[in-house]
Design a protein around this motif. Structure first.
Motif, PDB file in Angstrom:
ATOM      1  N   SER A   1       0.835  -1.209   0.000  1.00  0.00           N
ATOM      2  CA  SER A   1       0.000   0.000   0.000  1.00  0.00           C
ATOM      3  C   SER A   1       0.866   1.254   0.000  1.00  0.00           C
ATOM      4  CB  SER A   1      -0.924   0.003   1.216  1.00  0.00           C
ATOM      5  OG  SER A   1      -1.716  -1.166   1.220  1.00  0.00           O
TER       6      SER A   1
ATOM      7  N   THR B   1      -4.875  -4.116   4.500  1.00  0.00           N
ATOM      8  CA  THR B   1      -5.678  -4.005   3.267  1.00  0.00           C
ATOM      9  C   THR B   1      -6.593  -5.223   3.137  1.00  0.00           C
ATOM     10  OG1 THR B   1      -3.834  -2.846   2.257  1.00  0.00           O
ATOM     11  CG2 THR B   1      -5.540  -3.671   0.754  1.00  0.00           C
TER      12      THR B   1
ATOM     13  N   ILE C   1      -4.870   2.603   2.870  1.00  0.00           N
ATOM     14  CA  ILE C   1      -4.442   2.882   4.239  1.00  0.00           C
ATOM     15  C   ILE C   1      -3.206   2.051   4.563  1.00  0.00           C
ATOM     16  CG2 ILE C   1      -6.686   3.650   5.036  1.00  0.00           C
ATOM     17  CD1 ILE C   1      -7.003   0.879   6.402  1.00  0.00           C
TER      18      ILE C   1
ATOM     19  N   ASP D   1      -3.638  -2.408  -5.579  1.00  0.00           N
ATOM     20  CA  ASP D   1      -3.160  -2.841  -4.279  1.00  0.00           C
ATOM     21  C   ASP D   1      -4.031  -4.026  -3.890  1.00  0.00           C
ATOM     22  OD1 ASP D   1      -1.854  -2.969  -1.869  1.00  0.00           O
ATOM     23  OD2 ASP D   1      -3.001  -1.338  -0.934  1.00  0.00           O
TER      24      ASP D   1
HETATM   25 MG    MG Z   1      -1.854  -2.871   2.399  1.00  0.00          MG
END
Ligand code: MG
Ligand code: GTP
Length: 295
Positions: free
Chosen positions: A20, A41, A33, A60
Motif C-alpha cells: 500500500s 488491506t 491505508i 493494491d
Molecule cells: Mg496494504
C-alpha cells in the motif's frame, strides 16, 4: 501522434511488506491505508496514473495468507483475480525476510506476464550489512523465480522509483485508456472514509479489535461549506464495543478527532462526523454480512 499505452500492474505479496505504501507513493495520493500491523488491506484497490500517452492501473491487494475465516477467503479471491488479470506483476518482498508464499506459489510460478520482484525496505539495513543481506535476498528470490527481474527499493524513501516507472512503461502494450482519464481510483468517497476510520482504529486499538471492526458510512451529505458524515462502526462482541468507546467515551473521542483530521485532509473540505458503535456478531464468518459490507 504518440502511441498510447495502458495496462494493469498488480501489486502482490505477503502482509506488511509495503504494497500500500508503494501504491500511494507511485500514484501520489493517499489511496490505500497503511499501518504497522499485518492484514491492513482487505480489498483490491485501484490507483491510476494518467498521462497524455499512458494510463497505468495499479492494484493494491490484501497480503497473501492462508485464509481461516470467510472474510480472509474473499480477500484471497481478490489476490487470485489480480494474478489472473495482470499485464505486469509487482511481487513485493521485504529485504532480509526470506519467506515463501503460503498460497499462490504455483500460480505465480506459472504466470506468463512479466514479474518484477521488489525487495522493499532497503532503507532499514545498516550500511555495513547492506551488501550481504541484499545479496542473500536477491539470490533467494532469483532461485524461486528465475525469469523475473529483481529490483531493491524503498517505498518510503522512493528509492529506485523512477527506474521502476520507466521499466513498467517500457513493458506496457499499446492500448487506449481503460478508464476515464480524470479517475485516480475505482473506489467511492464513502469507501475512503471507511478506510481512514479503520486505519485510525488499527493504530489506536490492540489485539483483536482492529480485525473485528468494519465501517459502514451511511450518510455522506455535501453542505455548502462542509460535508456531514455519519458512520457505523461494527464490532463482533459487546465487550469490544465497551473497549472501542472507552471510559467516559474517551477512546471514541480520540478516534473521532484523528479520523476528522485525516478525512479533511483527504476530502480537502471541512467535515462533521458522527459515530454509532454497533455489534454484529461474527460478521467476518457470515457471507451475507460480508456482501453487505462490500466484499
Ligand atoms: Mg496494504
Ligand atoms: N522502513 C520502511 N518501512 C516501510 C517501507 N514501506 C513500507 N513500510 C512500513 O511497513 C509497514 C506496512 O506497510 P503497508 O504499506 O501497510 O504494507 P502492506 O504490504 O500494504 O500490508 P497489508 O495491507 O497488511 O498486506 C508500515 O509500517 C510502513 O510504514 C519502506 O520502504 N521502508
Amino acid at each position: 501522434m504518440d502511441v498510447h499505452k495502458s495496462g494493469f500492474v498488480n501489486i502482490i505479496g505477503l502482509p506488511n511488506t509495503g504494497k500500500s505504501t508503494l501504491l500511494n507513493s507511485l500514484v501520489g495520493e493517499k489511496i490505500s491505508i497503511i499501518t504497522c500491523k499485518p492484514q491492513t488491506t482487505r480489498h483490491r484497490i485501484l490507483g491510476i496514473i494518467n498521462e497524455h500517452n499512458f494510463q497505468i492501473i495499479f492494484s493494491d491487494t490484501p497480503g497473501i495468507i492462508t485464509p481461516v475465516y470467510p472474510m480472509q477467503k474473499i480477500m484471497m479471491q481478490y489476490v487470485k483475480k489480480s494474478l489472473e488479470d495482470a499485464d505486469i506483476i509487482l511481487l513485493m518482498t521485504e529485504v532480509g525476510k526470506l519467506r515463501n508464499f503460503p498460497m499462490f506459489f504455483n500460480e505465480i510460478k506459472k504466470i506468463n506476464v512479466p514479474i518484477i520482484i521488489l525487495i522493499n525496505k532497503i532503507d532499514k539495513i545498516k550500511m555495513k550489512y547492506y551488501n550481504n543481506i541484499l545479496h542473500d535476498s536477491v539470490n533467494y528470490w532469483k532461485k524461486l523465480f528465475p525469469n523475473s527481474e529483481i529490483l531493491p527499493i524503498s517505498a518510503i524513501k522512493k528509492t529506485n522509483q523512477d527506474f521502476l516507472m520507466k521499466k513498467i512503461i517500457s513493458l506496457l502494450s499499446e492500448h487506449p485508456p481503460y478508464y476515464p482519464k480524470e479517475l485516480f481510483s475505482n473506489k467511492s468517497e464513502r469507501f475512503f472514509v471507511n478506510e481512514i476510520i479503520r486505519e485510525k482504529i488499527f493504530c489506536l486499538y490492540k489485539q483483536e479489535i482492529p480485525y473485528s471492526v468494519e465501517i459502514d458510512t451511511i450518510l455522506f451529505k455535501e453542505k455548502k461549506n462542509s460535508i456531514y458524515i455519519s458512520s457505523y462502526i461494527y464490532v463482533e462482541r459487546d465487550s469490544q464495543k465497551l473497549i472501542l468507546i472507552g471510559k467516559n467515551r474517551n477512546s471514541l473521542k480520540k478516534l473521532k478527532f484523528l479520523s476528522i483530521k485525516s478525512i479533511e485532509l483527504f476530502l480537502k473540505k471541512k467535515i462533521e462526523l458522527e459515530f454509532y458503535v454497533k455489534v454484529s456478531p461474527k460478521w467476518r464468518y457470515n457471507y451475507k454480512k460480508l456482501k453487505f459490507f462490500g466484499y
